[in-house]
Design a protein around this motif. Structure first.
Motif, PDB file in Angstrom:
ATOM      1  N   ASP A 293       0.846  -1.204   0.000  1.00 56.06           N
ATOM      2  CA  ASP A 293       0.000   0.000   0.000  1.00 56.06           C
ATOM      3  C   ASP A 293       0.883   1.258   0.000  1.00 56.06           C
ATOM      4  OD1 ASP A 293      -2.108  -1.761   0.207  1.00 56.06           O
ATOM      5  OD2 ASP A 293      -2.533  -1.337   2.322  1.00 56.06           O
ATOM      6  N   CYS A 294       1.957   1.172   0.754  1.00 59.43           N
ATOM      7  CA  CYS A 294       2.880   2.324   0.827  1.00 59.43           C
ATOM      8  C   CYS A 294       3.512   2.585  -0.539  1.00 59.43           C
ATOM      9  CB  CYS A 294       3.972   2.067   1.862  1.00 59.43           C
ATOM     10  SG  CYS A 294       3.326   1.814   3.517  1.00 59.43           S
ATOM     11  N   LEU A 295       3.882   1.510  -1.229  1.00 59.00           N
ATOM     12  CA  LEU A 295       4.491   1.678  -2.561  1.00 59.00           C
ATOM     13  C   LEU A 295       3.465   2.229  -3.546  1.00 59.00           C
ATOM     14  CD1 LEU A 295       6.833  -1.392  -3.109  1.00 59.00           C
ATOM     15  CD2 LEU A 295       7.201   0.679  -1.802  1.00 59.00           C
ATOM     16  N   ARG A 296       2.235   1.812  -3.388  1.00 62.87           N
ATOM     17  CA  ARG A 296       1.177   2.315  -4.271  1.00 62.87           C
ATOM     18  C   ARG A 296       1.005   3.825  -4.065  1.00 62.87           C
ATOM     19  NH1 ARG A 296      -1.926  -0.584  -8.014  1.00 62.87           N
ATOM     20  NH2 ARG A 296       0.205  -0.459  -8.680  1.00 62.87           N
ATOM     21  N   ALA A 297       1.195   4.262  -2.835  1.00 64.55           N
ATOM     22  CA  ALA A 297       1.081   5.696  -2.552  1.00 64.55           C
ATOM     23  C   ALA A 297       2.160   6.474  -3.306  1.00 64.55           C
ATOM     24  CB  ALA A 297       1.193   5.943  -1.048  1.00 64.55           C
ATOM     25  N   VAL A 298       3.341   5.897  -3.396  1.00 67.12           N
ATOM     26  CA  VAL A 298       4.419   6.559  -4.165  1.00 67.12           C
ATOM     27  C   VAL A 298       4.036   6.579  -5.647  1.00 67.12           C
ATOM     28  CG1 VAL A 298       6.886   6.534  -4.749  1.00 67.12           C
ATOM     29  CG2 VAL A 298       6.153   5.830  -2.468  1.00 67.12           C
ATOM     30  N   SER A 324       8.185   2.486  10.483  1.00 72.78           N
ATOM     31  CA  SER A 324       8.566   1.237   9.803  1.00 72.78           C
ATOM     32  C   SER A 324       8.144   1.300   8.340  1.00 72.78           C
ATOM     33  CB  SER A 324       7.895   0.043  10.473  1.00 72.78           C
ATOM     34  OG  SER A 324       8.069   0.108  11.853  1.00 72.78           O
ATOM     35  N   PHE A 325       6.915   1.756   8.102  1.00 70.23           N
ATOM     36  CA  PHE A 325       6.443   1.881   6.717  1.00 70.23           C
ATOM     37  C   PHE A 325       7.368   2.794   5.911  1.00 70.23           C
ATOM     38  CE2 PHE A 325       1.699   1.132   7.934  1.00 70.23           C
ATOM     39  CZ  PHE A 325       1.873  -0.231   7.799  1.00 70.23           C
ATOM     40  N   ALA A 326       7.780   3.892   6.548  1.00 70.84           N
ATOM     41  CA  ALA A 326       8.642   4.848   5.842  1.00 70.84           C
ATOM     42  C   ALA A 326       9.969   4.193   5.441  1.00 70.84           C
ATOM     43  CB  ALA A 326       8.891   6.070   6.726  1.00 70.84           C
ATOM     44  N   LEU A 327      10.557   3.454   6.366  1.00 69.90           N
ATOM     45  CA  LEU A 327      11.846   2.813   6.081  1.00 69.90           C
ATOM     46  C   LEU A 327      11.696   1.745   4.993  1.00 69.90           C
ATOM     47  CD1 LEU A 327      13.068   2.554   9.782  1.00 69.90           C
ATOM     48  CD2 LEU A 327      14.189   3.889   7.996  1.00 69.90           C
ATOM     49  N   VAL A 328      10.638   0.962   5.088  1.00 69.99           N
ATOM     50  CA  VAL A 328      10.411  -0.097   4.087  1.00 69.99           C
ATOM     51  C   VAL A 328      10.166   0.526   2.710  1.00 69.99           C
ATOM     52  CG1 VAL A 328       8.829  -1.955   3.397  1.00 69.99           C
ATOM     53  CG2 VAL A 328       9.604  -1.797   5.770  1.00 69.99           C
ATOM     54  N   THR A 329       9.394   1.599   2.680  1.00 78.10           N
ATOM     55  CA  THR A 329       9.100   2.256   1.401  1.00 78.10           C
ATOM     56  C   THR A 329      10.388   2.795   0.768  1.00 78.10           C
ATOM     57  OG1 THR A 329       6.973   2.900   2.327  1.00 78.10           O
ATOM     58  CG2 THR A 329       7.631   4.001   0.299  1.00 78.10           C
ATOM     59  N   ALA A 330      11.217   3.430   1.601  1.00 80.81           N
ATOM     60  CA  ALA A 330      12.479   3.977   1.075  1.00 80.81           C
ATOM     61  C   ALA A 330      13.383   2.860   0.549  1.00 80.81           C
ATOM     62  CB  ALA A 330      13.194   4.769   2.156  1.00 80.81           C
TER      63      ALA A 330
END
Lengths: 468, 272
Positions: A293-298, A324-330
Motif C-alpha cells: 500500500d505504501c508503494l502504491r502511494a508513491v 517502519s512503513f517509511a523505512l520499508v518504502t524507502a
C-alpha cells in the motif's frame, strides 16, 4: 519604556557615546537574561523545595544525552533535603542489561544534613555496546523512592545478526510484481469543505494489492510552483488529521484495515488485531499488503504530479508503525528522496522478542505474539521465521536516501537497542547523510524539540536534492 | 538635501523582510529591491523642520541586489550590491549622478532556542564604497566601514495575531578620522494575515555621531545626524520560491538630516 526614553533622548541630543553605552548595556542585559533563563529552572526548583519540606533525588547522567562512548559511565545522584532534620539511610543502585539481567550494583550509606544537599558520584564500566538500565533505590529517614533510567554504551557498535531469509529479495520482488498487476484506478476528489483559501485538499482512493481499496488525503499550497511532497505513513490503526504546511504538499496515507481484509476474504480466522492478521502465512500476512500500500502511494504521487507535486523531492516519514512503513518504502522504492522514522517498530525482531519478553511482556506487540503462541502449537522460531520477511532491519541495507531516525531510551515498543541495531545497518552511502537522534528518558514518543529538528533536517535535505 | 539615512535604510531593507531568521543550510535567498525616496525639507540641528526654498528637492532611485547563502543551520554569508541614481535641485542648481553605492559583505551566526521560535543572530559585515569622489553628488562617505548587528526575532506560540517580533541594534563605524560612528535600531512586528500574506510594522532609527558637526559646508556629507523612521510593509507570497513586499516609509523626527517619504518594492527568492 526605559529603552524608548533612552533612544528618544539620544536621538535628539545626538550623544553617540550614550547610545553606544545603551546598546552595550542592552546587549549585556539580553545576554544575561538568556543565561538566567536557563539557570532559572535550577533556581526555581531549589526555591520551591525550600518552601515545602521534602527530599528530592536526581539521577544525572555524566553525558547530557545518556550516551557514553568512552570507557567509564558516570552518574551523579543528587539528594536534596529540605527537612529541618538530617536524613539517614541507604542508596542502592543496580545496572541491568536490556534483557533485564542484573549485571552489578552497589549499596552505600548516606547522611544528608538538615536542609543540605549530598552528591554521590557513580563511576562504572560495562562490557558490551548496548542500552542498560540503571535503577537507584533511596531509603532515608523520611523518604524512599526508586528511579530508573536508561543509558547507552557505544551504540554505534551495536551489531546484531541479520536474520534475512534466503528468498527475502525474491519474496518482495514477487510482491511488487503482484502489485503492478493491480490497476490503480486512482480517484481524486476535490474537497470543498477541507480546502481553504491557502490550500487545496483532495480525498484520494486507489487499488492496491489483493484489490484492496486504500485511502488518503492530500493538501497542496495554492501557490505557483511544484511542491516537495511529504508522504506521511500512518501509525498503528491511526488515521491522520489534515494539516497544511506552507512549503510542502502533504499526502497522508491510510493503509488497508482489518475490515477491508474481511471484505476481500483475506482474513479467514477473523482476526481482529491488526498485527496478527494471517501471521501464520507470510504470503497473506497483513503487512505484505500494507507495505505494498505504501508503494502504491508513491506510484500515486508520480502518476498525479500535475497536481503541483515535485516528484524529485518525495519525503516519506512516520512514527511508530508509520516509521517502519517509511523505512520499508524507502528501501523498496528508490524514487523516495528522504526518509524519516520516529520510534520505528518491528526492527531487529529476534532481539526485540528477547528484550520485550524479558522486560515488558505486556507491551505491544509482544503480548499478541505470546498470546498467539500460547493458543496454537506454533513455535516461537516458526513465528520469527515469518516475521523475518517483515523485519525492518532486513530492508534497511538497501535504502539509498538519507535517513533520520529517532528513538526514545525508555521505549518498550521500539526498544532503543533494536532501533539502533537497525540504523547501524544503513549502507555506507546513505549513512553519510543520515542521522539518529536519541531522546533520553523518553518513551514511545518524540519531544517538541526533536520535532523541530526533524523538520529542519527535512528542509535541509530537500534543498540538497538535485533533480533527477 | 540630506539623505544619508536613505543609504542606511537600504542596508537594513533585507532585515525588515527576512528578520533574523537564518536562511537555512544549503539554501540561497536572493533579493532585489527598488527604493524611491523624495525629500523637500530638512530637519535642522535642533530637530526643527526647515522647508526648502525655491522648490528644492532631493530624489533618489535605489536598486539593490542582496544575496544570502546558508553555510550551515546557523551560519549564513550575505552580500549587498546597491546602485543609486540621485537627482537634486539646490538653489536652482540641478545635479544628478548614478553610481554603485556601498557594497556590504558579511556573515551571520544565529543562536536558536530549543523550540526554534526564538532566534538571536550576530552579524558582522564590511562596507566597501564602489564609487569615487563626492561630485556632482555624494553617494555616501566614500570610506570603508564595519557593521556589527544583533538581531532578536521571536515567534511566540501564544499570539492573538500570528507573526513575529524583531528587535535589532547595529553599531557601524566608517574608517575615516571623522568616523562617523552610528547606532541603528529597528523594532518590528509582523502580522500573518494568512499563510501567504503578511503585514510588517517597523520603527527604526539611526544616530550618527562624528567630531565633524558641520551642517553648512557640505550638507550632503553630514556625519552628525539622527532620525526616526516608521515603516509599513505588506508582503505576499506569490509562489513556492517568490515573495513580494511593498513598503512605505516616513521620517517623523530627525536632526540635521533630510525629511521625506518613500516606497520600496522588494522581491525575495528562496532557492531552491
Amino acid at each position: 519604556m526605559k529603552f524608548k526614553t533612552i533612544i528618544y533622548q539620544c536621538l535628539l541630543s545626538g550623544s553617540l557615546s550614550k547610545v553606544v553605552r545603551s546598546f552595550i548595556f542592552l546587549s549585556i542585559l539580553f545576554c544575561l537574561s538568556t543565561l538566567s533563563a536557563s539557570a532559572n529552572t535550577l533556581y526555581s526548583t531549589a526555591k520551591k523545595d525550600s518552601t515545602k519540606e521534602s527530599v528530592k533525588v536526581k539521577v544525572i547522567a555524566g553525558n547530557k544525552d545518556c550516551i557514553f562512548n568512552r570507557k567509564y559511565i558516570r552518574y551523579t545522584i543528587d539528594i536534596t533535603n529540605t527537612y529541618k532534620n538530617a536524613q539517614e539511610g541507604t542508596v542502592v543502585y543496580e545496572v541491568r542489561n536490556d534483557r533485564n539481567k542484573q549485571l552489578f550494583g552497589g549499596e552505600f550509606n548516606v547522611h544528608v544534613n538538615a536542609k543540605g544537599i549530598l552528591s554521590v558520584p557513580l563511576k562504572f564500566t560495562v562490557n558490551a555496546p548496548g542500552f542498560y538500565e540503571i535503577s537507584t533505590r533511596i531509603n532515608v529517614t523520611d523518604y524512599d523512592d526508586t528511579i530508573a533510567t536508561v543509558f547507552g554504551y557505544k551504540p554505534k557498535l551495536i551489531r546484531t545478526p541479520l536474520h534475512k531469509p534466503a528468498d527475502f529479495d525474491k519474496f518482495w520482488e514477487d510482491a511488487k510484481a503482484d502489485l503492478k498487476k493491480v490497476e490503480p484506478k486512482y480517484t481524486i476528489e476535490y474537497s470543498k469543505t477541507q480546502s481553504n483559501s491557502t490550500h487545496r485538499f483532495y480525498n484520494v482512493e486507489m487499488q492496491s494489492l489483493d484489490n484492496v481499496t486504500i485511502h488518503g488525503w492530500i493538501s497542496i499550497p495554492r501557490l505557483a510552483g511544484k511542491f516537495p511532497v511529504i508522504l506521511v505513513m500512518p501509525g498503528y490503526k491511526q488515521i491522520l488529521q489534515p494539516f497544511f504546511p506552507d512549503d510542502q504538499a502533504i499526502f497522508c496515507l491510510t493503509v488497508r484495515s482489518v475490515s477491508q481484509m474481511n471484505k476481500v476474504n483475506k482474513n479467514p480466522h477473523f482476526e481482529s488485531e491488526y498485527c496478527m492478521v494471517n501471521i501464520d502465512d507470510k504470503n497473506n500476512f497483513i503487512y505484505r499488503g500494507a507495505y505494498m500500500d505504501c508503494l502504491r502511494a508513491v506510484d500515486f504521487l508520480f502518476a498525479n504530479y500535475k497536481l503541483g507535486l515535485d516528484t524529485n523531492r518525495i519525503i516519506v516519514f512516520g512514527g511508530s508503525q508509520g516509521g517502519s512503513f517509511a523505512l520499508v518504502t524507502a528501501a523498496l522504492d528508490h524514487r523516495v528522496s528522504i526518509c524519516g522514522a520516529d520510534n520505528p517498530i518491528y526492527c531487529d525482531m529476534h532481539n526485540y522478542y528477547e528484550i520485550a519478553n524479558n522486560k515488558r511482556p505486556d507491551a505491544f506487540p509482544i503480548k499478541y505474539y505470546n498470546q498467539y503462541l500460547r493458543q496454537t502449537a506454533i513455535q516461537k522460531e516458526t513465528l520469527l521465521r515469518t516475521l523475518d520477511y517483515f523485519d525492518v532491519q532486513n530492508f534497511i541495507p538497501t535504502i539509498k536516501c538519507p535517513v533520520l531516525i529517532a528513538l526514545g531510551t525508555l521505549d518498550p515498543i521500539a526498544p532503543p537497542a533494536c532501533v539502533y541495531a537497525a540504523y547501524n545497518k544503513v549502507g555506507p552511502a546513505a549513512r553519510r547523510k543520515s542521522e539518529i537522534h536519541i531522546l533520553s528518558n523518553v518513551g514511545h514518543e518524540i519531544t517538541e524539540e526533536y520535532s523541530f529538528i526533524k523538520f529542519l533536517w527535512i528542509e535541509e535535505n530537500t534543498v540538497e536534492i538535485q533533480g533527477h | 538635501m540630506k539623505k544619508l539615512f536613505l543609504i542606511l535604510s537600504i542596508l537594513l531593507l533585507f532585515h525588515t523582510t527576512y528578520a533574523g531568521f537564518p536562511v537555512g543550510k544549503g539554501r540561497t535567498v536572493l533579493s532585489l529591491a527598488y527604493n524611491f525616496y523624495h525629500s523637500n525639507s530638512n530637519f535642522d540641528i535642533d530637530g526643527h523642520i526647515q522647508k526648502s526654498k525655491h522648490g528644492d528637492y532631493f530624489d533618489s532611485h535605489y536598486l539593490s541586489l542582496y544575496v544570502a547563502h546558508g553555510i550551515s543551520r546557523k551560519l549564513d554569508i550575505f552580500a549587498a550590491l546597491p546602485y543609486v541614481y540621485e537627482a537634486s535641485r539646490n538653489d536652482s542648481i540641478y545635479l544628478s549622478r548614478g553610481s554603485f553605492a556601498d557594497c556590504l559583505i558579511g556573515f551571520s551566526l544565529t543562536k536558536m532556542n530549543k523550540s526554534f521560535n526564538k532566534f538571536t543572530s550576530f552579524k558582522l559585515a564590511g562596507i566597501w564604497p564602489l564609487y569615487h569622489g563626492v561630485k556632482p553628488l555624494a553617494i555616501s562617505y566614500g570610506a570603508t566601514g564595519v557593521d556589527f548587528t544583533i538581531n532578536y526575532t521571536s515567534t511566540p506560540k501564544k499570539m492573538k495575531i500570528k507573526g513575529y517580533y524583531m528587535l535589532e541594534g547595529s553599531y557601524r563605524h566608517y574608517f575615516t578620522p571623522e568616523g562617523p560612528d552610528q547606532f541603528l535600531f529597528d523594532i518590528g512586528r509582523s502580522f500573518t494575515i494568512n499563510h501567504f500574506n503578511y503585514i510588517i510594522c517597523d520603527l527604526s532609527g539611526t544616530i550618527s555621531s562624528s567630531i565633524n558637526k558641520s551642517t553648512i559646508v557640505n550638507p550632503v556629507l553630514s556625519k552628525d545626524f539622527s532620525y526616526l523612521e516608521t515603516k509599513l510593509t505588506f508582503g505576499r507570497r506569490m509562489s513556492r520560491t517568490l515573495t513580494l513586499y511593498l513598503e512605505g516609509f516616513y521620517t517623523p523626527i530627525g536632526r540635521n538630516t533630510g525629511r521625506g517619504l518613500g516606497g520600496v518594492f522588494v522581491s525575495v527568492w528562496k532557492l531552491p
